[in-house]
Every structure is written in structure tokens, then in C-alpha cells.
Enzyme design. Structure first.
Site, PDB file in Angstrom:
ATOM      1  N   ARG A 104       0.847  -1.182   0.000  1.00 28.09           N
ATOM      2  CA  ARG A 104       0.000   0.000   0.000  1.00 28.09           C
ATOM      3  C   ARG A 104       0.885   1.235   0.000  1.00 28.09           C
ATOM      4  O   ARG A 104       1.777   1.349   0.837  1.00 28.09           O
ATOM      5  CB  ARG A 104      -0.808  -0.051   1.303  1.00 28.09           C
ATOM      6  CG  ARG A 104      -2.123   0.596   1.254  1.00 28.09           C
ATOM      7  CD  ARG A 104      -2.907   0.262   2.503  1.00 28.09           C
ATOM      8  NE  ARG A 104      -2.334   0.782   3.730  1.00 28.09           N
ATOM      9  CZ  ARG A 104      -3.051   1.289   4.719  1.00 28.09           C
ATOM     10  NH1 ARG A 104      -4.365   1.331   4.629  1.00 28.09           N
ATOM     11  NH2 ARG A 104      -2.481   1.730   5.812  1.00 28.09           N
ATOM     12  N   THR A 108      -0.954   7.658  -0.726  1.00 29.39           N
ATOM     13  CA  THR A 108      -2.271   7.577  -1.368  1.00 29.39           C
ATOM     14  C   THR A 108      -3.146   6.459  -0.780  1.00 29.39           C
ATOM     15  O   THR A 108      -4.354   6.440  -1.011  1.00 29.39           O
ATOM     16  CB  THR A 108      -2.109   7.278  -2.874  1.00 29.39           C
ATOM     17  OG1 THR A 108      -1.540   5.969  -3.005  1.00 29.39           O
ATOM     18  CG2 THR A 108      -1.202   8.284  -3.561  1.00 29.39           C
ATOM     19  N   ASP A 200       1.277  -1.739  12.375  1.00 30.71           N
ATOM     20  CA  ASP A 200       1.631  -2.269  11.051  1.00 30.71           C
ATOM     21  C   ASP A 200       1.951  -3.761  11.177  1.00 30.71           C
ATOM     22  O   ASP A 200       2.992  -4.153  11.697  1.00 30.71           O
ATOM     23  CB  ASP A 200       2.830  -1.508  10.479  1.00 30.71           C
ATOM     24  CG  ASP A 200       3.049  -1.865   9.018  1.00 30.71           C
ATOM     25  OD1 ASP A 200       3.246  -3.066   8.715  1.00 30.71           O
ATOM     26  OD2 ASP A 200       2.999  -0.961   8.169  1.00 30.71           O
ATOM     27  N   ASP A 203       5.285  -5.120   9.616  1.00 29.22           N
ATOM     28  CA  ASP A 203       6.466  -4.721  10.384  1.00 29.22           C
ATOM     29  C   ASP A 203       6.549  -5.481  11.703  1.00 29.22           C
ATOM     30  O   ASP A 203       7.633  -5.881  12.137  1.00 29.22           O
ATOM     31  CB  ASP A 203       6.432  -3.207  10.651  1.00 29.22           C
ATOM     32  CG  ASP A 203       6.776  -2.410   9.398  1.00 29.22           C
ATOM     33  OD1 ASP A 203       7.376  -2.979   8.474  1.00 29.22           O
ATOM     34  OD2 ASP A 203       6.446  -1.213   9.364  1.00 29.22           O
TER      35      ASP A 203
HETATM   36  O1  PRP Z   1      -7.060  -2.532   3.328  1.00 33.31           O
HETATM   37  P1  PRP Z   1      -5.867  -1.723   2.896  1.00 33.31           P
HETATM   38  O2  PRP Z   1      -6.057  -0.257   3.131  1.00 33.31           O
HETATM   39  O3  PRP Z   1      -5.424  -2.037   1.515  1.00 33.31           O
HETATM   40  O4  PRP Z   1      -4.684  -2.087   3.914  1.00 33.31           O
HETATM   41  C1  PRP Z   1      -4.408  -3.386   4.313  1.00 33.31           C
HETATM   42  C2  PRP Z   1      -3.120  -3.860   3.732  1.00 33.31           C
HETATM   43  O5  PRP Z   1      -2.008  -3.137   4.299  1.00 33.31           O
HETATM   44  C3  PRP Z   1      -1.072  -4.054   4.855  1.00 33.31           C
HETATM   45  O6  PRP Z   1      -0.094  -4.423   3.941  1.00 33.31           O
HETATM   46  P2  PRP Z   1       1.128  -3.445   3.556  1.00 33.31           P
HETATM   47  O7  PRP Z   1       0.778  -2.612   2.378  1.00 33.31           O
HETATM   48  O8  PRP Z   1       1.576  -2.731   4.779  1.00 33.31           O
HETATM   49  O9  PRP Z   1       2.239  -4.462   3.068  1.00 33.31           O
HETATM   50  P3  PRP Z   1       3.105  -5.479   3.930  1.00 33.31           P
HETATM   51  O10 PRP Z   1       2.230  -6.645   4.208  1.00 33.31           O
HETATM   52  O11 PRP Z   1       4.248  -5.795   3.057  1.00 33.31           O
HETATM   53  O12 PRP Z   1       3.534  -4.785   5.201  1.00 33.31           O
HETATM   54  C4  PRP Z   1      -1.949  -5.234   5.220  1.00 33.31           C
HETATM   55  O13 PRP Z   1      -1.228  -6.413   5.447  1.00 33.31           O
HETATM   56  C5  PRP Z   1      -2.913  -5.322   4.079  1.00 33.31           C
HETATM   57  O14 PRP Z   1      -2.438  -6.034   2.969  1.00 33.31           O
HETATM   58  O1  URA Z   2      -3.732  -0.776  10.637  1.00 31.67           O
HETATM   59  C1  URA Z   2      -3.201  -1.208   9.590  1.00 31.67           C
HETATM   60  C2  URA Z   2      -3.671  -0.844   8.313  1.00 31.67           C
HETATM   61  C3  URA Z   2      -3.051  -1.369   7.219  1.00 31.67           C
HETATM   62  N1  URA Z   2      -1.997  -2.192   7.393  1.00 31.67           N
HETATM   63  C4  URA Z   2      -1.531  -2.536   8.617  1.00 31.67           C
HETATM   64  O2  URA Z   2      -0.568  -3.305   8.735  1.00 31.67           O
HETATM   65  N2  URA Z   2      -2.154  -2.023   9.695  1.00 31.67           N
HETATM   66 MG    MG Z   3       2.783  -3.347   6.202  1.00 33.49          MG
END
Ligand code: PRP
Ligand code: URA
Ligand code: MG
Length: 209
Positions: A104, A108, A200, A203
Site C-alpha cells: 500500500r 495515497t 503495522d 512490520d
Molecule cells: O485494506 P488496505 O487499506 O489495503 O490495507 C491493508 C493492507 O495493508 C497491509 O499491507 P502493507 O501494504 O503494509 O504491506 P506489507 O504486508 O508488506 O507490510 C496489510 O497487510 C494489508 O495487505
Molecule cells: O492498521 C493497519 C492498516 C493497514 N496495514 C496494517 O498493517 N495495519
Molecule cells: Mg505493512
């Protein structure tokens, strides 16, 4: 409109509370996220169809039940979805695993797809899409789009924490996909994080912050 279900078994609620704590480290976060995924799958698979099968025990022949119908595949949305895969495979060790990479954009909040590798027969499988967080819903919607484009027909979305905004968005775009969550949280913050949430999830799982 497909169902949205909060799986609020006491063990699930207790374990989720454990990992909400910001002092919990990577090792425990990882272990408990998988334990919750395992408990969720136990609940979700309650209605899997069964068929009769003949088996011979040391005492003689008998007709008993075995799983029938569609085979399953687990589809983690990378990275954070990886944190639920082992838990699912504890209960369904023969499931295939497809991967969808999605991140994400922090400004944005729009998702970007960077990797897709699916079993060739996803059109014949029931897919369990796993991701700890359903925030705006953008990542889940794009993942489901990608799966449908490749022929997937039956899928469920399984998340640890859902925001009301994300549930609504997925239900509007993909009314055929049932959503299961361990908790429905209060709201999204103005930076797109779920409150109170887990922070997160990627992370926290991988120790990248
Ligand atoms: O519903 P949304 O607003 O799309 O957000 C949720 C997404 O954000 C996080 O991933 P992230 O983009 O942080 O990637 P990551 O798993 O690599 O940390 C999470 O694991 C979802 O995939
Ligand atoms: O709260 C949140 C939203 C999106 N992605 C995450 O990992 N945590
Ligand atoms: Mg993430």
C-alpha cells in the site's frame, strides 16, 4: 451480499488482545497470529461437505465420513498474510499455497500488485485469502480481482482485524466473497491505520520497524 462474520470465540479474543499490546515482540506476535489463524480456520471449515467412505478397522468394515467437494488453497497477501499461513496449514496440511504480493502506498493508500503465483487449478479450488489487516479494503479488492481474472470462483477472505470501511468496500465490489474477522475494530485513522488495531502487521511480524 455475502456474509461478514466476526469469529469471537473466547480463545480468539484472548489471543488477539495479547498481540494488540505494543510491547509484544516479533516472536510472540508471529506465534500468536498463527494460533489465531488456526482457530479461525477451525471455525470456518465447520460446514465443509462430507461424503461416505468405507474403511476397514481391525474389527471389520464400516462406513464413515471423509471430506468431499472442492479442495482448498491458502492465498496470503504478502507480506503480512504470510503470518497466517502456518496456522492454516496446521489444520489443512495438504492445501496448496498461492501468493499475491501487494503493498500500500503510504501517501495515497492505494495498493500496488508486485507478485502473483497461483496453483494452476485455482478454478477448481476454494481459496482462503489471508491477511491480518482489512483497512480501506483496497488490497483485498485488488487481490480478489487478480484471483478472479485467473479463474478463481470460490473464495473467502480471512483477516485478523477489519475496519468497517474495509468490510463495506469489499462487500460492495465483491458481494460473492464471504469475510471472516477475529475482530471488527472502530475506525480508520486519517493515515489509514486501523484503530485500535495492531499497528503495522507486516512490520510487527517481520521486525522491519
Ligand atoms: O485494506 P488496505 O487499506 O489495503 O490495507 C491493508 C493492507 O495493508 C497491509 O499491507 P502493507 O501494504 O503494509 O504491506 P506489507 O504486508 O508488506 O507490510 C496489510 O497487510 C494489508 O495487505
Ligand atoms: O492498521 C493497519 C492498516 C493497514 N496495514 C496494517 O498493517 N495495519
Ligand atoms: Mg505493512
Amino acid at each position: 451480499m455475502a456474509k461478514f462474520t466476526v469469529l469471537n470465540h473466547p480463545l480468539i479474543q484472548h489471543k488477539l488482545t495479547l498481540i494488540r499490546d505494543k510491547h509484544v515482540g516479533t516472536k510472540e506476535f508471529r506465534e500468536v497470529a498463527n494460533e489465531i489463524a488456526e482457530l479461525m480456520v477451525y471455525e470456518i471449515t465447520r460446514d465443509l461437505p462430507l461424503e461416505d467412505v468405507e474403511v476397514e478397522t481391525p474389527m471389520g468394515k464400516t462406513t464413515q465420513k471423509q471430506l468431499a467437494g472442492k479442495k482448498l488453497a491458502v492465498v496470503p497477501i504478502l507480506r503480512a498474510g504470510l503470518g497466517m499461513v502456518d496456522g492454516v496449514l496446521e489444520l489443512i496440511p495438504a492445501a496448496k499455497v498461492g501468493h499475491i504480493g501487494m503493498y500500500r502506498d503510504e501517501q495515497t493508500l492505494k495498493p500496488h500488485e508486485y507478485f502473483v503465483k497461483m496453483p494452476t487449478d485455482i478454478d477448481q479450488r476454494e481459496l482462503l485469502i489471508v491477511d491480518p489487516m482489512l483497512a480501506t479494503g483496497g488490497s483485498a479488492i485488488m487481490a480478489i480481482d487478480a484471483l478472479k481474472k485467473r479463474g478463481a470462483k470460490a473464495m473467502k477472505l480471512v483477516v485478523l482485524v477489519a475496519a468497517p470501511e474495509g468490510v463495506k468496500a469489499v462487500q460492495e465490489k465483491h458481494p460473492d466473497v464471504e469475510i471472516y474477522a477475529a475482530a471488527l475494530d472502530d475506525h480508520l485513522t486519517d493515515t489509514g491505520y486501523i484503530f485500535p488495531g495492531l499497528g503495522d502487521a507486516g512490520d510487527r511480524l517481520f521486525g522491519t520497524k
